[in-house]
Design an enzyme around this catalytic site. Structure first.
Site, mmCIF file in Angstrom:
data_model
loop_
_atom_site.group_PDB
_atom_site.id
_atom_site.type_symbol
_atom_site.label_atom_id
_atom_site.label_comp_id
_atom_site.label_asym_id
_atom_site.label_seq_id
_atom_site.Cartn_x
_atom_site.Cartn_y
_atom_site.Cartn_z
ATOM 1 N N GLY A 1 40.540 46.431 38.279
ATOM 2 C CA GLY A 1 39.717 45.434 37.609
ATOM 3 C C GLY A 1 40.525 44.532 36.692
ATOM 4 O O GLY A 1 41.711 44.735 36.452
ATOM 5 N N ASP B 1 46.698 46.370 26.272
ATOM 6 C CA ASP B 1 46.241 45.492 25.189
ATOM 7 C C ASP B 1 45.491 44.266 25.698
ATOM 8 O O ASP B 1 44.897 43.529 24.910
ATOM 9 C CB ASP B 1 47.412 45.073 24.295
ATOM 10 C CG ASP B 1 48.496 44.293 25.048
ATOM 11 O OD1 ASP B 1 48.261 43.864 26.203
ATOM 12 O OD2 ASP B 1 49.587 44.112 24.489
ATOM 13 N N GLY B 2 45.530 44.013 27.011
ATOM 14 C CA GLY B 2 44.806 42.875 27.564
ATOM 15 C C GLY B 2 45.433 41.530 27.281
ATOM 16 O O GLY B 2 44.854 40.491 27.596
ATOM 17 N N ARG C 1 43.561 29.742 34.347
ATOM 18 C CA ARG C 1 43.853 29.693 35.780
ATOM 19 C C ARG C 1 42.627 29.238 36.562
ATOM 20 O O ARG C 1 41.501 29.617 36.240
ATOM 21 C CB ARG C 1 44.297 31.070 36.267
ATOM 22 C CG ARG C 1 44.674 31.116 37.732
ATOM 23 C CD ARG C 1 45.458 32.360 38.065
ATOM 24 N NE ARG C 1 44.654 33.571 38.093
ATOM 25 C CZ ARG C 1 45.167 34.789 38.325
ATOM 26 N NH1 ARG C 1 46.470 34.919 38.515
ATOM 27 N NH2 ARG C 1 44.388 35.844 38.353
ATOM 28 N N ARG D 1 39.308 39.645 45.877
ATOM 29 C CA ARG D 1 40.531 40.158 46.469
ATOM 30 C C ARG D 1 40.209 41.192 47.546
ATOM 31 O O ARG D 1 39.074 41.684 47.603
ATOM 32 C CB ARG D 1 41.383 40.822 45.378
ATOM 33 C CG ARG D 1 41.569 39.941 44.131
ATOM 34 C CD ARG D 1 41.692 40.805 42.878
ATOM 35 N NE ARG D 1 41.710 39.981 41.662
ATOM 36 C CZ ARG D 1 42.817 39.453 41.139
ATOM 37 N NH1 ARG D 1 43.986 39.692 41.695
ATOM 38 N NH2 ARG D 1 42.753 38.703 40.055
ATOM 39 N N ASP E 1 45.299 44.407 45.606
ATOM 40 C CA ASP E 1 44.544 43.731 44.548
ATOM 41 C C ASP E 1 45.132 42.372 44.206
ATOM 42 O O ASP E 1 44.554 41.620 43.410
ATOM 43 C CB ASP E 1 44.457 44.603 43.293
ATOM 44 C CG ASP E 1 45.818 45.038 42.793
ATOM 45 O OD1 ASP E 1 46.478 45.796 43.523
ATOM 46 O OD2 ASP E 1 46.227 44.649 41.688
ATOM 47 N N ASP F 1 48.332 35.676 41.483
ATOM 48 C CA ASP F 1 49.023 36.668 40.668
ATOM 49 C C ASP F 1 50.536 36.534 40.768
ATOM 50 O O ASP F 1 51.223 37.333 41.414
ATOM 51 C CB ASP F 1 48.559 38.086 41.026
ATOM 52 C CG ASP F 1 47.121 38.331 40.583
ATOM 53 O OD1 ASP F 1 46.686 37.696 39.610
ATOM 54 O OD2 ASP F 1 46.435 39.142 41.215
#
Length: 492
Positions: A88, A123-124, A174, A181, A250, A260
């Protein structure tokens, strides 16, 4: 926050098990690096608003405008061959969708915007270096004509992220046709949620493959559409020397876009076994392995669709296997046609592919630069008097001389003038690619000196990859020995 962002969020209208709703993660001092004004206008957005304080707050994930419905999408994936049932969006949020000026639905996602329920103790956040890398490479790929996600903007957060060191934080805005995906389908297949797979397939067909809706078996038409797009995409990668670096399931877009940009890189010296990614220690995603890995990923996608292909498992598998056989011929047709264009061949003859592969083999053996050999070969189309620039790229120039005799015998059978052939070849062979050492120099200038002028200059050069740019000629040069980049790194 009010804003001229005409959101129409179809993915957020899907069942809630497809995503997690999230709130903005405020940051201490958002600051704009750059807005891609041309892309903003293409999306029907106001670039002046995006550059305003309110716009910068949005681009940094600090605050959401009206109509945004920030979500983190659920997906699974095979990472270096090992299946992970829940991944995710761990450091990204899909803030909404807009319809661009061509009537195409586009996602706007903020990457590095903070933790989500899928962060897995991360931490994102994103560091400045990977944000600049993705901005540069994704926009360069677009200029090269290769399907790709795009970058709308980049901003710093005023905060520090911890990776191998303390690094400045940043957020990338983005844009993609969608962020669905192969791993999105795998997420529901792992849970044996056939209803969700059908819902997701319907969503993807409506959004990306509307022609499949009227097919006798829409799921098969969807699979074959994805197979075709991925075959074409990977062929396009190889033709410009691109190495994705982390082709996990993914990281494979159902829409057929490059997505990505982590430890990605471009070949300097041609080498089919070349790996840059520091995490690809066994060469799974090497330059020359990308077609076979693409098919492997597509096979995993086909497995998720089996319940939609036929109630009888054996029949469903047979349908999937037959559909997957499209990949090899489709890839070879696209790649071989591209090789002919690069070599200036305007007709097809038996032996053409062997001829160009002989040049590629000679490049590997002689440590010749992939991009410059083909670019200078365009000038050599004018005659042997123009061979010296390309000859100098080979350790043993006589290897090129012998190959050039065969090449000229072949081109001599075509009714194309030398100048016309040169023009065609220059249109197929860029002078400028995102050289790894140039990207590293941009990152170092931004990180060490807070200097973004090299970033702006490199973007400008790469926006016209097929044009001679005498004032920027050095950007076409391969790295000196001391400038070579031996490894690239993932931003997580």
């Amino acid at each position: 926050m009010t804003a001229p962002l005409p959101f129409d969020n179809s993915y957020a209208r899907l069942p809630e098990r497809f995503y997690a709703r999230i709130a903005p993660n405020r940051v201490s001092a958002p600051r704009l690096i750059k807005v891609n004004r041309a892309l903003a206008l293409d999306l029907g957005l106001d670039p002046d608003w995006l550059e305003s304080p309110e716009g910068v707050d949005f681009l940094a994930g600090h605050a959401m405008p009206d109509g945004a419905e920030p979500i983190a999408q659920a997906y699974a994936g095979h990472q270096f061959g090992q299946f992970v049932p829940q991944l995710g969006d761990g450091r990204a949020m899909l803030v909404g969708e807009v319809i661009d000026r061509h009537g195409v639905r586009r996602d706007i996602q903020l990457k590095g915007s903070g933790p989500t329920p899928f962060s897995r103790r991360g931490d994102g956040r994103a560091a400045l270096g990977p944000v600049l890398r993705e901005y540069i490479v994704s926009e360069a790929m677009a200029a090269l004509g290769i399907p790709t996600t795009r970058t709308l903007a980049a901003a710093t957060t005023g905060e520090t992220v911890v990776r191998e060191a303390f690094l400045p934080g940043a957020v990338l805005a983005r844009v993609a046709s969608s962020h669905v995906r192969v791993g999105t389908f795998q997420y529901f297949a792992a849970r044996k949620d056939a209803e969700a797979i059908r819902t997701l397939a319907d969503h993807v067909i409506d959004r990306h493959y509307p022609e499949a809706r009227d097919a006798a078996l829409p799921a098969r038409a969807l699979l074959e559409g994805v197979v075709d797009r991925q075959a074409d995409l990977i062929a396009a990668w190889l033709l410009v020397g691109f190495i994705h670096g982390v082709m996990n399931t993914d990281n494979m877009s159902i829409a057929g876009e490059t997505i990505d940009y982590g430890p990605c890189a471009f070949l300097d010296v041609f080498d089919p076994s070349k790996v840059f990614s520091s995490i690809d220690q066994f060469g799974r995603y090497a330059y020359g392995a990308q077609p076979s890995i693409g098919l492997w990923n597509l096979t995993r996608f086909a497995e998720t669709l089996l319940p939609l292909l036929d109630d009888d498992q054996d029949k469903a598998v047979a349908i999937a296997q037959e559909s997957l056989t499209r990949f090899g011929p489709r890839f070879e047709a696209a790649f071989h046609a591209g090789l002919r264009r690069k070599a200036g061949l305007t007709t097809a003859e038996e032996g053409d592919v062997e001829l160009v592969r002989a040049l590629l083999d000679a490049m590997t053996e002689n440590q010749a630069d992939y991009t410059l050999v083909f670019r200078y070969l365009a000038d050599a189309a004018l005659g042997a008097a123009h061979d010296e620039p390309v000859r100098r790229l080979f350790v043993d120039p006589t290897v090129f001389d012998r190959w050039a005799v065969r090449w000229r015998e072949r081109t001599g059978r075509e009714a194309v003038t030398a100048e016309d052939r040169r023009i065609l070849m220059r249109a197929a062979n860029p002078a400028f690619i995102p050289r790894n050492h140039r990207i590293e120099a941009v990152i170092r200038a931004a990180m060490d000196r807070n200097d973004f002028k090299p970033f702006e200059t490199l973007l400008q050069v790469l926006s016209r990859p097929f044009d001679d740019q005498p004032e920027h000629a050095a950007y076409a040069d391969p790295p000196a020995l001391t400038e070579q980049v031996l490894a690239t790194f993932c931003g997580t």
